[in-house]
Motif scaffolding. Sequence first.
Motif, PDB file in Angstrom:
ATOM      1  N   ASP A 165      11.256 -18.300 -34.149  1.00 18.38           N
ATOM      2  CA  ASP A 165      10.109 -17.601 -34.730  1.00 18.38           C
ATOM      3  C   ASP A 165       9.270 -16.933 -33.648  1.00 18.38           C
ATOM      4  O   ASP A 165       8.809 -15.792 -33.818  1.00 18.38           O
ATOM      5  CB  ASP A 165       9.239 -18.597 -35.518  1.00 18.38           C
ATOM      6  CG  ASP A 165       9.941 -19.088 -36.782  1.00 18.38           C
ATOM      7  OD1 ASP A 165      10.886 -18.398 -37.237  1.00 18.38           O
ATOM      8  OD2 ASP A 165       9.558 -20.163 -37.294  1.00 18.38           O
ATOM      9  N   ALA A 166       9.078 -17.642 -32.540  1.00 14.82           N
ATOM     10  CA  ALA A 166       8.286 -17.054 -31.460  1.00 14.82           C
ATOM     11  C   ALA A 166       8.997 -15.848 -30.870  1.00 14.82           C
ATOM     12  O   ALA A 166       8.367 -14.820 -30.565  1.00 14.82           O
ATOM     13  CB  ALA A 166       8.012 -18.104 -30.381  1.00 14.82           C
ATOM     14  N   GLU A 167      10.323 -15.941 -30.712  1.00 20.77           N
ATOM     15  CA  GLU A 167      11.080 -14.817 -30.168  1.00 20.77           C
ATOM     16  C   GLU A 167      11.085 -13.637 -31.142  1.00 20.77           C
ATOM     17  O   GLU A 167      10.979 -12.474 -30.722  1.00 20.77           O
ATOM     18  CB  GLU A 167      12.512 -15.282 -29.878  1.00 20.77           C
ATOM     19  CG  GLU A 167      13.369 -14.265 -29.129  1.00 20.77           C
ATOM     20  CD  GLU A 167      12.909 -14.057 -27.700  1.00 20.77           C
ATOM     21  OE1 GLU A 167      13.337 -13.045 -27.100  1.00 20.77           O
ATOM     22  OE2 GLU A 167      12.122 -14.875 -27.192  1.00 20.77           O
ATOM     23  N   TRP A 168      11.169 -13.937 -32.428  1.00 22.52           N
ATOM     24  CA  TRP A 168      11.149 -12.856 -33.420  1.00 22.52           C
ATOM     25  C   TRP A 168       9.779 -12.183 -33.458  1.00 22.52           C
ATOM     26  O   TRP A 168       9.695 -10.954 -33.608  1.00 22.52           O
ATOM     27  CB  TRP A 168      11.521 -13.394 -34.776  1.00 22.52           C
ATOM     28  CG  TRP A 168      11.526 -12.317 -35.842  1.00 22.52           C
ATOM     29  CD1 TRP A 168      10.610 -12.124 -36.806  1.00 22.52           C
ATOM     30  CD2 TRP A 168      12.496 -11.278 -35.980  1.00 22.52           C
ATOM     31  NE1 TRP A 168      10.930 -11.035 -37.568  1.00 22.52           N
ATOM     32  CE2 TRP A 168      12.091 -10.483 -37.086  1.00 22.52           C
ATOM     33  CE3 TRP A 168      13.659 -10.939 -35.291  1.00 22.52           C
ATOM     34  CZ2 TRP A 168      12.817  -9.378 -37.505  1.00 22.52           C
ATOM     35  CZ3 TRP A 168      14.387  -9.842 -35.719  1.00 22.52           C
ATOM     36  CH2 TRP A 168      13.961  -9.067 -36.815  1.00 22.52           C
ATOM     37  N   ASP A 169       8.727 -12.956 -33.336  1.00 25.23           N
ATOM     38  CA  ASP A 169       7.392 -12.358 -33.293  1.00 25.23           C
ATOM     39  C   ASP A 169       7.225 -11.451 -32.081  1.00 25.23           C
ATOM     40  O   ASP A 169       6.469 -10.476 -32.112  1.00 25.23           O
ATOM     41  CB  ASP A 169       6.328 -13.457 -33.260  1.00 25.23           C
ATOM     42  CG  ASP A 169       6.241 -14.216 -34.569  1.00 25.23           C
ATOM     43  OD1 ASP A 169       6.692 -13.664 -35.604  1.00 25.23           O
ATOM     44  OD2 ASP A 169       5.746 -15.370 -34.574  1.00 25.23           O
ATOM     45  N   ARG A 170       7.960 -11.758 -31.015  1.00 21.78           N
ATOM     46  CA  ARG A 170       7.828 -10.947 -29.799  1.00 21.78           C
ATOM     47  C   ARG A 170       8.605  -9.652 -29.883  1.00 21.78           C
ATOM     48  O   ARG A 170       8.110  -8.590 -29.488  1.00 21.78           O
ATOM     49  CB  ARG A 170       8.313 -11.760 -28.597  1.00 21.78           C
ATOM     50  CG  ARG A 170       8.076 -11.071 -27.249  1.00 21.78           C
ATOM     51  CD  ARG A 170       8.533 -11.956 -26.120  1.00 21.78           C
ATOM     52  NE  ARG A 170       9.967 -12.159 -26.111  1.00 21.78           N
ATOM     53  CZ  ARG A 170      10.836 -11.283 -25.568  1.00 21.78           C
ATOM     54  NH1 ARG A 170      10.404 -10.154 -25.014  1.00 21.78           N
ATOM     55  NH2 ARG A 170      12.114 -11.534 -25.593  1.00 21.78           N
ATOM     56  N   ILE A 171       9.838  -9.719 -30.436  1.00 21.32           N
ATOM     57  CA  ILE A 171      10.676  -8.518 -30.447  1.00 21.32           C
ATOM     58  C   ILE A 171      10.775  -7.888 -31.822  1.00 21.32           C
ATOM     59  O   ILE A 171      11.275  -6.778 -31.959  1.00 21.32           O
ATOM     60  CB  ILE A 171      12.079  -8.832 -29.921  1.00 21.32           C
ATOM     61  CG1 ILE A 171      12.822  -9.759 -30.903  1.00 21.32           C
ATOM     62  CG2 ILE A 171      12.015  -9.413 -28.521  1.00 21.32           C
ATOM     63  CD1 ILE A 171      14.269  -9.993 -30.518  1.00 21.32           C
ATOM     64  N   GLY A 172      10.299  -8.572 -32.861  1.00 21.18           N
ATOM     65  CA  GLY A 172      10.470  -8.079 -34.219  1.00 21.18           C
ATOM     66  C   GLY A 172       9.836  -6.726 -34.482  1.00 21.18           C
ATOM     67  O   GLY A 172      10.462  -5.850 -35.076  1.00 21.18           O
TER      68      GLY A 172
END
Length: 201
Positions: A184-191
């Motif tokens: 979730d944190a990675e998706w929030d960063r690159i999403g």
Amino acid sequence: MRSIVGLWRWRRNPLCRSSDRHEALASLCAALLILFGAPLVGLTGGVLAHEEMLGAAREQRSERHPARATVQQLVVPRPGLDADPDDADGDVARHRVVAYWTGRDGAVHTGVADAGRPLRPGERFRIWTDERGRITGPPLSEATASSQALLAGLVSAAVAAALVETVRRLTVRQLLRRRYAEWDAEWDRIGPDWGRTGSSN
């Protein structure tokens, strides 16, 4: 087990995350504990239970004594209207008699006893009594002590294995939660930049 195989297969794979290694390590430790630790716990529990049972058997043999009782009269069972004639309790009731016997103190005692088989007045059968001449059960035999100790060892091993498996499942669940949080944190960063041209520049 699949996690262990996966760890060996992905040991040099850059896509293998630390959570994957931790999950495989937890599975490996759980497998080793179940394979070697649970039998050891079962063996220890069985030995301790056997010693305890043998001590109880020796104590009962010193406190309980055989005696010969004489049937005075039969106890006539009075089953209820809904009683099952094939019930085991009904068989026990049909074998109960009023008997008298001589205790270790030399006194004559009278009471209701389970003869174990159909008897007639005047017949004799074996009973077990305590120091006061009261009817009690037979002492624990070594065979019964061994069988109960074996059962205790098996239960101990099963409980140990179940406890290890429970800890493994809780550990894997915690690792999955951490993995999803990282996703979730990675998706929030690159999403927000996903699919845009030149987003990597």
